[in-house]
Design an enzyme around this catalytic site. Structure first.
Site, PDB file in Angstrom:
ATOM      1  N   TRP A 104       9.683   3.585  25.111  1.00 32.09           N
ATOM      2  CA  TRP A 104       9.123   2.287  24.700  1.00 32.09           C
ATOM      3  C   TRP A 104       9.890   1.718  23.523  1.00 32.09           C
ATOM      4  O   TRP A 104      10.162   0.520  23.478  1.00 32.09           O
ATOM      5  CB  TRP A 104       7.623   2.408  24.413  1.00 32.09           C
ATOM      6  CG  TRP A 104       6.808   2.723  25.626  1.00 32.09           C
ATOM      7  CD1 TRP A 104       5.999   3.804  25.797  1.00 32.09           C
ATOM      8  CD2 TRP A 104       6.722   1.968  26.847  1.00 32.09           C
ATOM      9  NE1 TRP A 104       5.422   3.753  27.043  1.00 32.09           N
ATOM     10  CE2 TRP A 104       5.843   2.656  27.707  1.00 32.09           C
ATOM     11  CE3 TRP A 104       7.308   0.784  27.301  1.00 32.09           C
ATOM     12  CZ2 TRP A 104       5.528   2.193  28.995  1.00 32.09           C
ATOM     13  CZ3 TRP A 104       6.997   0.329  28.579  1.00 32.09           C
ATOM     14  CH2 TRP A 104       6.124   1.025  29.408  1.00 32.09           C
ATOM     15  N   ASP A 172       4.209  -0.610  17.271  1.00 30.95           N
ATOM     16  CA  ASP A 172       3.648  -0.605  18.618  1.00 30.95           C
ATOM     17  C   ASP A 172       2.638   0.539  18.620  1.00 30.95           C
ATOM     18  O   ASP A 172       3.014   1.711  18.567  1.00 30.95           O
ATOM     19  CB  ASP A 172       4.772  -0.367  19.631  1.00 30.95           C
ATOM     20  CG  ASP A 172       4.254  -0.213  21.067  1.00 30.95           C
ATOM     21  OD1 ASP A 172       3.026  -0.260  21.270  1.00 30.95           O
ATOM     22  OD2 ASP A 172       5.101  -0.039  21.966  1.00 30.95           O
ATOM     23  N   LYS A 196      -4.933   1.510  27.224  1.00 31.36           N
ATOM     24  CA  LYS A 196      -5.005   2.925  26.868  1.00 31.36           C
ATOM     25  C   LYS A 196      -6.278   3.209  26.072  1.00 31.36           C
ATOM     26  O   LYS A 196      -7.120   3.967  26.513  1.00 31.36           O
ATOM     27  CB  LYS A 196      -3.771   3.336  26.069  1.00 31.36           C
ATOM     28  CG  LYS A 196      -2.565   3.623  26.960  1.00 31.36           C
ATOM     29  CD  LYS A 196      -1.529   2.566  26.967  1.00 31.36           C
ATOM     30  CE  LYS A 196      -0.411   2.842  27.949  1.00 31.36           C
ATOM     31  NZ  LYS A 196       0.813   2.143  27.621  1.00 31.36           N
TER      32      LYS A 196
HETATM   33  C1  LIG Z   1       1.966   1.525  27.734  1.00 32.98           C
HETATM   34  C2  LIG Z   1       2.840   1.236  26.588  1.00 32.98           C
HETATM   35  C3  LIG Z   1       3.646   0.087  26.534  1.00 32.98           C
HETATM   36  C4  LIG Z   1       3.731  -0.903  27.677  1.00 32.98           C
HETATM   37  O1  LIG Z   1       2.573  -1.644  27.782  1.00 32.98           O
HETATM   38  P1  LIG Z   1       2.435  -2.826  28.845  1.00 32.98           P
HETATM   39  O2  LIG Z   1       1.109  -3.390  28.444  1.00 32.98           O
HETATM   40  O3  LIG Z   1       2.461  -2.202  30.197  1.00 32.98           O
HETATM   41  O4  LIG Z   1       3.558  -3.770  28.646  1.00 32.98           O
HETATM   42  C5  LIG Z   1       4.394  -0.129  25.397  1.00 32.98           C
HETATM   43  N1  LIG Z   1       4.373   0.726  24.373  1.00 32.98           N
HETATM   44  C6  LIG Z   1       3.637   1.861  24.395  1.00 32.98           C
HETATM   45  C7  LIG Z   1       3.646   2.774  23.221  1.00 32.98           C
HETATM   46  C8  LIG Z   1       2.853   2.150  25.509  1.00 32.98           C
HETATM   47  O5  LIG Z   1       2.103   3.261  25.526  1.00 32.98           O
END
Ligand SMILES: *Cc1c(COP(=O)(O)O)cnc(C)c1O
Length: 360
Positions: A104, A172, A196
């Site tokens: 990511w 993030d 999540k």
């Molecule tokens: C799942 C995830 C993403 C991607 O998220 P989307 O909503 O599918 O774009 C980005 N960063 C992290 C840390 C993730 O766990």
């Protein structure tokens, strides 16, 4: 209550608390005595405004942030859109420091490069992202420092926060927001896809210092502009109404669990039990993250020493009601995602399965 719930260890969209699903199912039929489903109300109605602002205020409260200082935005496009939106709004041809700790982060870096200079302040790519780099080479005068606090795919998590010397810290936090108790006031901006730890897919939260958002560029498409959404309180266009409604329900549930501090304590204890079960059988299990202080307590990643047993391990897990344990396709092996909504029974069942498999 659904007839038969399995233990869903999938990384996202992930398991949600049953009381939240029950309440949401009632909301699908009718919301607040309105004679309408939550799926049918106007986003400009008083019924929806109550839901929208309640979720926004609850989110800031759960994170311990002051609404005068911080704004919480509800946006579409997933965390992946924020990889681009952040530099588009706030990099402006300058330099940003990014720490590369996995898939990511790598994607975030790739997008940021389109809008300015990226300095990779540290990377753990040399060891397949199996650890969190401890020393960062920061750029004086950088626009911001970006980290991925929990690396969902690789199973690492920061147990500390970098000292940035006044440069805005951005994270993030898609997979650990609300799952860990940190001083959220240390961040100038946090973004997280909801699917999540926050709710269903379809909404992404951006929580940021108002002053910093106000300094964002005006020279981009309105729909991508932080300023647009700040000014309109995330009601510039039709927001993902149902997903925001469910985030509000999850936040109420978080409060009922004792808030983020209580969940953090519980989550650490739960992850600790799973890692202890894996570590007890080093001849059978190969945890992907060997430096204990870097282990995630949201996503536990591991392999079998004997990779030939993988299929059987998964099939046995499935038969025991444990779903979603297959590791990310980029990493292989196994991954148990144990976000806030994972039940105590699910943890017990997983620990039990890990022990039984090792003993047989
Ligand atoms: C799942 C995830 C993403 C991607 O998220 P989307 O909503 O599918 O774009 C980005 N960063 C992290 C840390 C993730 O766990």
């Amino acid at each position: 209550m659904p007839n038969k719930r399995i233990h869903n260890f999938g990384a996202g969209p992930a398991t949600l608390p049953v009381p939240v699903l029950e309440e949401a199912s009632r909301g699908v039929l009718e919301i607040a005595g309105s004679g309408m489903s939550v799926l049918e109300v106007s986003h400009r109605s008083k019924e929806y405004e109550a839901i929208h602002f309640d979720a926004r205020d609850r989110l800031l409260r759960a994170l311990g942030l002051d609404a005068a200082e911080y704004a919480a935005l509800f946006l579409g496009g997933g965390a992946s859109l924020q990889f681009a939106a952040l530099p588009m709004n706030l990099l402006g041809g300058g330099t940003a420091d990014y720490v590369n700790t996995g898939e990511w982060s790598t994607k975030a870096i790739k997008e940021a490069k389109r809008f300015g200079t990226v300095n990779v302040a540290a990377s753990s790519e040399d060891k397949k992202f199996s650890y969190i780099p401890k020393s960062l080479k920061l750029t004086p005068g950088a626009k911001y420092v970006h980290i991925t606090t929990n690396n969902t795919i690789e199973g690492t998590e920061y147990g500390w926060l970098p000292e940035t010397g006044g440069v805005p810290l951005v994270a993030d936090m898609s997979s650990d927001i609300l799952g860990r108790a940190v001083d959220y006031g240390k961040f100038s901006l946090i973004y997280a896809g909801a699917q999540k730890n926050l709710g269903p897919a379809g909404v992404t939260v951006v929580v940021a210092r108002r002053k910093w958002l106000e300094s964002a560029t005006d020279d981009i498409a309105a729909i991508l502009s932080y300023k647009t959404h700040l000014k309109a309180d995330s009601l510039y266009n039709t927001p993902p109404v149902f997903a925001i409604y469910m985030v509000g329900l999850v936040l109420k549930w978080v409060e009922a669990q004792g808030g983020v501090a209580a969940l953090d304590k519980r989550n650490r204890e739960r992850a600790g039990r799973i890692y202890a079960a894996l570590d007890a059988y080093p001849q059978v299990y190969d945890p992907a993250v060997t430096q204990k202080e870097d282990r995630s307590y949201m996503n536990v990643t591991f392999r079998l020493r004997d990779a030939n047993g993988e299929k059987e391990f998964l099939a046995g897990a499935q038969a025991a009601g444990l779903d979603g344990l297959k590791g990310h396709r980029a990493v292989g092996g196994f991954r148990a995602s144990i976000y806030n909504a994972m039940t105590a029974d699910g943890i017990d069942a997983l620990v039990d399965y890990i022990e039984k498999w090792a003993r047989k």
